[in-house]
Enzyme design. Structure first.
Site, mmCIF file in Angstrom:
data_model
loop_
_atom_site.group_PDB
_atom_site.id
_atom_site.type_symbol
_atom_site.label_atom_id
_atom_site.label_comp_id
_atom_site.label_asym_id
_atom_site.label_seq_id
_atom_site.Cartn_x
_atom_site.Cartn_y
_atom_site.Cartn_z
ATOM 1 C CB THR A 170 -79.214 -32.840 -17.904
ATOM 2 O OG1 THR A 170 -79.962 -31.420 -18.034
ATOM 3 C CG2 THR A 170 -78.345 -32.767 -16.597
ATOM 4 N N UNK A 171 -79.340 -33.020 -21.419
ATOM 5 C CA UNK A 171 -80.317 -33.280 -22.586
ATOM 6 C C UNK A 171 -79.840 -34.498 -23.424
#
Length: 305
Positions: A170-171
């Site tokens: 999710t980065u």
């Protein structure tokens, strides 16, 4: 004689009984002292970290104004040096190592969740054990298959450098630069080992949410959750070994790796420490280090006179 023995037993028992309360008091005092020292250290760290945290919070608040956001991000892109265009074997242009960070207009940056994440990352960075030139922490990691516990330095082989890449699905910067990292793995894996360490989510769907994240993954409540998220990443990085951070986040804490970070370890020593993400996460810096190492390893040896 029996009376003397009985008296001796009474005296001995009385001494032991009198030492019991004293020993308990000493243990309690020692515990209180340790807690006090820990509290003082936490207070001192808060005082040191607060100015930096306040500056970051103000910057996030300013970036929530779209005119300021577009101006600052645009100026940053214009200020970046132009890199030489690289072509692959088919003659196609290779994407840059570090594509610019993009923030969509509908993303709010200054929220309670974002401030918690920023504080968490800055605190981990402050208390980390890893420092360039110092010994590499041999923190615990977990294999995704079988949940077997291992340690980071188990993946170091002899004098070969070991590249550590901390991050999560999710980065956005971590995922956007994964292809560049994979190119380095393909090019240098003959002489260098690479290890991806999957840590806690940077932008979980039940935390600091961003629409720029390529995946919607909640915070990990168990190792099974972390394995499921790591499987997604493993599909895009098949040539690189991948392990999980523990649920206590021992590796992320030891290396100050939240949101993402790069390291190079050689012979138990940290030879390269990348900046903390997102801004400090630069695959181009890792490429430069690997190029220098490759030149030293395979370059022409100086002639003896």
């Amino acid at each position: 004689m029996p009376g003397q023995a009985g008296r001796r037993r009474l005296v001995g028992g009385g001494c032991r009984g009198s030492q019991g309360p004293l020993g308990g008091a000493a243990t309690m005092l020692r515990s209180l002292l340790l807690h006090s020292l820990r509290l003082c250290a936490q207070t001192a760290s808060c005082l040191v970290l607060f100015p930096r945290f306040l500056g970051t919070a103000c910057m996030l608040w300013l970036l929530d104004f779209l005119c300021i956001r577009k101006h600052l991000l645009g100026r940053r892109r214009r200020g970046e040096p132009e890199t030489e265009v690289e072509l692959n074997s088919d003659g196609d242009e290779v994407p840059p190592d570090d594509p610019p960070i993009c923030v969509s207009d509908d993303n709010r940056l200054c929220t309670l969740a974002s401030l918690r994440a920023v504080w968490h990352g800055q605190k981990l960075d402050f208390f980390k054990q890893a420092h360039e030139g110092g010994p590499a922490p041999n923190s615990e990691v977990v294999l995704p298959d079988g949940f077997q516990n291992q340690h980071i330095l188990d993946y170091a082989r002899g004098n070969r450098p070991l590249v550590l890449n901390f991050g999560s699905c999710t980065u956005p910067p971590f995922m956007a630069r994964m292809s560049a990292f994979q190119r380095l793995v393909t090019k240098y894996q003959r002489d260098v080992d690479f290890l991806i360490i999957y840590i806690e989510e940077a932008h979980p769907s039940d935390g600091w949410v961003t629409t720029d994240s390529p995946y919607s993954i909640p915070q990990h409540r168990s190792l099974e959750d972390r394995v499921s998220a790591a499987r997604v990443l493993q599909q895009g990085a098949p040539e690189c070994s991948l392990v999980l951070d523990t649920m206590a986040n021992s590796s992320s804490s030891a290396y100050g790796a939240y949101f993402e970070r790069l390291y190079v370890i050689q012979s138990g020593t940290i030879m390269y420490q990348g900046g903390r993400g997102p801004d400090g996460y630069q695959v181009s810096e890792l490429r430069t280090w690997l190029e220098r190492y490759d030149q030293q390893l395979h370059g022409p040896q100086p002639r003896r006179v």
